[in-house]
Design an enzyme around this catalytic site. Structure first.
Site, short mmCIF file in Angstrom:
data_model
loop_
_atom_site.label_atom_id
_atom_site.label_comp_id
_atom_site.label_asym_id
_atom_site.label_seq_id
_atom_site.Cartn_x
_atom_site.Cartn_y
_atom_site.Cartn_z
N LEU A 143 0.83 -1.20 0.00
CA LEU A 143 0.00 0.00 0.00
C LEU A 143 0.87 1.26 0.00
O LEU A 143 2.06 1.20 0.30
CB LEU A 143 -0.92 -0.04 1.23
CG LEU A 143 -1.91 -1.21 1.21
CD1 LEU A 143 -2.52 -1.44 2.60
CD2 LEU A 143 -3.01 -0.95 0.18
N LYS B 158 15.74 -0.24 4.91
CA LYS B 158 15.37 0.23 3.55
C LYS B 158 15.62 1.74 3.41
O LYS B 158 16.17 2.20 2.41
CB LYS B 158 13.91 -0.12 3.26
CG LYS B 158 13.29 0.76 2.20
CD LYS B 158 12.68 0.09 1.05
CE LYS B 158 12.45 1.13 -0.02
NZ LYS B 158 11.77 0.75 -1.16
N LYS C 177 9.54 10.66 -0.97
CA LYS C 177 8.80 10.01 0.13
C LYS C 177 9.77 9.27 1.07
O LYS C 177 9.71 9.42 2.29
CB LYS C 177 7.78 9.02 -0.45
CG LYS C 177 7.11 8.15 0.59
CD LYS C 177 6.36 6.96 0.00
CE LYS C 177 6.14 5.90 1.06
NZ LYS C 177 5.48 4.71 0.59
#
Ligand code: NAD
Length: 301
Positions: A70, A176, A251
């Site tokens: 998502l 990450k 982001k």
């Protein structure tokens, strides 16, 4: 085919990444029960053999693994927990695998809320982009217990090539963003070095070859040169189309900055890289590849 490859997998979020990932699970023999807000994305996967479900709750019902891909933390929290969440329909012996890139604190909160109901959770963000999702060669960076990491392996192996166990729940997200922060710094540094050489009469291909055999060598020079026409088959030689979008890098850098603030870490280079990428995004380059930051250092008029 082993018994595990016949497991029922719920897949929630069939976008650019989730669509091809779920498709690879279908091809590997898993029974996939899918849901997305987009009817088009759902119909596409159904045409490949998945069961199209009318809600995330329907998809999760009876599944041994529940995977989500998502956009952001709020979507993940909303999907699993709180008034709208599907936690109550998830089997107690199921494993929830969130592959979205989200803030580590939300991953930990969702993990803890599910654990309180006796449901196992791992965060498993990916590296490798849409190309890796299609080819089934993604890298999964997992946070969770060793036992749950092992349980997830048959499912993750059907979608990826490299599986890393980074630590406890949330550690996958932290690893990450550390990687992507470093990548952005390398991309900006490589871009400004190449332009400095060009401004002083050097050929960017020759300069790249020199730096590749010198101490400035790095991944962007090796595989993803940001200067147009130095390397074939990379976004810089294709008008910065395809690849990893500036919107997504911005982001990830914002997630890195938030994480650094909460751990009071000093990340001056990452913070600067975030500002540069946000500025580049605001100039209308959000849908272009992140190597396009090279243009920021381009020719004087
Ligand atoms: P996307 O926008 O293409 O897909 C998101 C999908 O989620 C859409 O199909 C949307 O309809 C669906 N969705 C949103 N809210 C939903 C809900 N409540 N219930 C069901 N479906 C819902 O995004 P993407 O590129 O597939 O990225 C997904 C995640 O993967 C993001 O967290 C992103 O940061 C991460 N990621 C993307 C890339 C990439 O190159 N695209 C690479 C690595 C990681």
């Amino acid at each position: 085919m082993s018994a595990t490859t016949q497991a029922t997998v719920a897949f929630i979020g069939l976008g650019n990444m989730g669509g091809p990932m779920a498709s690879n699970l279908v091809k590997a023999g898993f029974k996939v029960q899918a849901f997305d807000l987009s009817a088009t994305a759902l119909a596409q996967l159904a045409s490949e053999g998945a069961k199209a479900c009318a809600s995330a709750a329907e998809a999760a019902t009876g599944a041994e693994f529940i995977i989500s891909m998502l956009p952001a933390g709020k979507h993940v929290a909303m999907t699993y927990t709180g008034d709208t969440g599907i936690a109550s329909v998830i089997n107690k012996d199921a494993l929830v695998i969130d592959c979205s890139t989200i803030d580590a604190s939300t991953a930990r909160k969702v993990g803890a809320d599910l654990a309180a109901l006796g449901i196992a959770f791992i965060d498993a963000p990916v590296s490798g982009g849409v190309g890796g999702a299609r080819a089934g060669t993604l890298t999964f960076i997992v946070g969770g217990s060793a036992q749950n990491f092992n349980r997830a392996q048959p499912v993750l192996s059907a979608m990826g090539k490299n599986l890393f166990h980074a630590g406890d729940v949330g550690a996958g997200q932290v690893a990450k963003i550390c990687n992507n922060m470093l990548l952005s710094i390398l991309m900006v540094g490589t871009s400004e070095a190449l332009q400095l050489g060009i401004d002083n009469g050097l050929d960017p291909k020759t300069l790249s070859d020199i730096m590749l055999k010198s101490s400035g060598r790095n991944w962007t020079l090796e595989l993803y040169n940001p200067c147009p026409d130095v390397m074939p088959n990379v976004p810089s030689s294709n008008g910065y189309q395809g690849g990893f979008m500036v919107d997504l890098m911005a982001k990830d850098l914002s997630l890195a900055t938030e994480t650094a603030l909460s751990s009071q870490s000093s990340t001056p280079m990452g913070t600067l890289a975030r500002s540069l990428y946000v500025a580049h995004q605001r100039q209308g380059h959000g849908k272009e590849d992140f190597s396009g930051i090279f243009q920021m250092f381009g020719k004087k008029n």
